[in-house]
Scaffold this active site. Structure first.
Site, PDB file in Angstrom:
ATOM      1  N   ASP A 166      60.038  27.335  58.547  1.00  0.00           N
ATOM      2  CA  ASP A 166      58.830  28.329  58.117  1.00  0.00           C
ATOM      3  C   ASP A 166      57.790  27.822  57.223  1.00  0.00           C
ATOM      4  O   ASP A 166      56.898  28.552  56.946  1.00  0.00           O
ATOM      5  CB  ASP A 166      59.335  29.862  57.830  1.00  0.00           C
ATOM      6  CG  ASP A 166      60.002  29.425  56.362  1.00  0.00           C
ATOM      7  OD1 ASP A 166      59.975  28.346  55.799  1.00  0.00           O
ATOM      8  OD2 ASP A 166      60.339  30.379  55.732  1.00  0.00           O
ATOM      9  N   GLU A 185      51.741  32.189  48.161  1.00  0.00           N
ATOM     10  CA  GLU A 185      50.960  32.472  49.268  1.00  0.00           C
ATOM     11  C   GLU A 185      50.648  33.908  49.164  1.00  0.00           C
ATOM     12  O   GLU A 185      51.131  34.670  48.616  1.00  0.00           O
ATOM     13  CB  GLU A 185      51.710  32.205  50.491  1.00  0.00           C
ATOM     14  CG  GLU A 185      52.021  31.007  51.054  1.00  0.00           C
ATOM     15  CD  GLU A 185      53.028  30.991  52.105  1.00  0.00           C
ATOM     16  OE1 GLU A 185      53.353  29.814  52.631  1.00  0.00           O
ATOM     17  OE2 GLU A 185      53.796  31.961  52.503  1.00  0.00           O
TER      18      GLU A 185
END
Lengths: 352, 352
Positions: free
Chosen positions: A236, A65
């Site tokens: 998450d 990410e």
């Protein structure tokens, strides 16, 4: 003629070793408390930030990410991966590094390891949220999941909330033992527990920070009594949750950035319009946090780019007084900015 | 106990100085030709890539962008800024660095300067496109805009297309003189021209690579004769174009990645459904490139993440045989991956 980079071409770089030196020079509890203050400052000016959900590249084994944001003066981004199977080969599940740049010039001004820094900012964020949401006088925390993030959570809650009793549980008892050993001598009264039910007994705060990438149910509804604050850190990413849906239905839910949390957090289990409160509204005082003694508050933490920005900003402030960085020759800096090719040619080794 | 990073924690880093050593060790024309081959290989497997328009953060002075992509095995991204006013303060308009990582582990395996590398890949891309689109036997190129990218374009067209006559024009005549001087002795017949009209006389290829961030009209319709190939490099962000719309209407237009080019390229002047051809379809042979002698072909170049990926891939290949890199202690690598805190504590300096 050769090449000698000018100061403009050099970017301060904080290696893992230097990050550890900086943490020790500052003191870890003070580091966590100051970092929380930087995060709090940025949450107070939340509306100013250029916000976007992280840019994720998913694969079978994990995710990579990029998390950019900007306050209009500085720009920061973090590179972070999440690969649960990495530990089998002796690698970290999560590694990260970050970059801060000046918006006016686009020039990077800091590159830093962020594996350790992310562990610290995640814990500082959790404790900051708890300061606004946990019941008054909370001293006992159940800490479920005793992996790489657990000690950081414990120390942040000690430094920022006043927690001094820990009840540890992990499916791997060796992890709990290591966590207790790592925290020994820091003024924490630590109990190892045989299961989640035992861990939550008498707890004012429950922190869940397990690592498996799946829909798990670390806590069931009957374990959660009135008045408790839940700090849900481990759920998450899409497909990874820790709490039974019934707990969520009974809780007042606080989140960082809804467009990201609805995809990644515990609330991915709920309807897309289920009411949640953005934490920045509580921190600025515009919206109440905990409003009743028997209310269950839940911080559905997933980690947002603004927190990494705060961490980078804090590092820059620390580096103004500490020598723990190198300088990377990262930016080509010709004498004449339009003559990049000339710089390259002048660097050519001369024939002997 | 201290800290000694293991090999897993170290990431090869190519500084500006080492990038220049690598280019010289390889030879710049050979570097451009090999880089074009890497780009061509990746365009041949275009459909395999995870593609997304760049993630841009715009400000009054410029833009900061992240350009990620992945082929499923490797992941790459580039950080790049564009700040036209930077040159006033002795900074580069564009600086860049890039990272390549393994998809399976998320671990970075290369960090490199990309200011020089981007200049090389942009030129290699232009010449690769021209090899498929320019008229057969093209030898004369008008090069309009003689700033930092110009010499790279000239050498790439020499190495890949066979261009050996250059006609230079820049509004700043000193820039043209410097470009000619930098290219002296490389077998190019160079003419300095007094205007764009003079520059395009007798040219088979027109390359426009000007830097002003505005809607400009470097070329007007009457300057462009039949059969020419236009390599439009400078119009590469919203609000920045170089060609009169009428030229576009007469041309067969080839682009890298339409969702990005329609926003950033010359074709931002055209309707959103104006027909364009994706260059990868020409390179794989599925779609014809130039199909008639008098056709005007236009490569509307904006630069796409796959080309940076190819450049990173090429760098990794070069580094397997060259010693020109450092190793950065970027990734925290505890002996026990779940014991990040323990690693941090063991690194604490002992009291004397």
């Amino acid at each position: 003629m050769g090449y000698a980079p000018s100061e403009l071409a050099l970017v301060p770089f904080v290696s893992v070793e230097n990050m550890m030196r900086i943490v020790h020079a500052t003191g870890i509890e003070r580091f966590l408390a100051e970092l929380a203050r930087y995060i709090e400052e940025d949450f107070r000016r939340w509306e100013l930030f250029d916000k976007t959900p992280r840019v994720a590249s998913h694969s079978r084994e994990g995710v990579i990410e990029l998390m950019p944001t900007s306050d209009g003066e500085a720009y920061g981004f973090k590179y972070v991966n999440g690969h649960p199977k990495n530990t089998r080969e002796g690698r970290q599940t999560v590694t990260a590094f970050g970059v801060m740049a000046e918006v006016d010039t686009g020039y990077p001004v800091l590159i830093t390891e962020m594996t350790i820094l992310t562990a610290l900012r995640t814990a500082a964020m959790s404790a900051l949220a708890a300061r606004h949401l946990a019941p008054d006088g909370a001293r006992t925390m159940a800490l479920i999941g005793n992996g790489a993030q657990s000690e950081f959570q414990a120390l942040a809650f000690k430094a920022l909330v006043g927690v001094d009793r820990l009840r540890l549980y992990d499916i791997d008892r060796a992890a709990s033992r290591r966590c207790a050993r790592n925290l020994a001598g820091r003024g924490l009264d630590i109990t190892l527990c045989g299961g989640p039910q035992e861990a939550v007994e008498g707890a004012d705060i429950i922190t869940t920070v397990t690592a498996d990438k799946q829909y798990a149910t670390i806590l069931t509804d009957n374990m959660v009594g009135p008045g408790i604050h839940i700090n849900a850190v481990g759920g998450d990413c899409p497909g990874k949750t820790e709490l039974h849906r019934d707990i969520l239905m009974r809780s007042s839910i606080f989140v960082e950035y809804p467009p990201q949390t609805r995809v990644e957090g515990e609330i991915q289990q709920l309807a897309a319009d289920h009411p949640v409160t953005e934490l920045w509204r509580v921190i600025t005082g515009g919206t109440p946090g905990r409003s009743a003694r028997d209310e269950i508050t839940l911080f559905d933490s997933v980690g947002f780019a603004v927190e990494d920005f705060s961490a980078l900003r804090y590092m820059r402030a620390l580096l103004s007084g500490l020598p723990y960085f190198d300088k990377l020759d990262l930016l080509a800096d010709p004498d004449d900015p339009r003559d990049l090719f000339g710089m390259l040619m002048r660097a050519q080794p001369q024939a002997a």
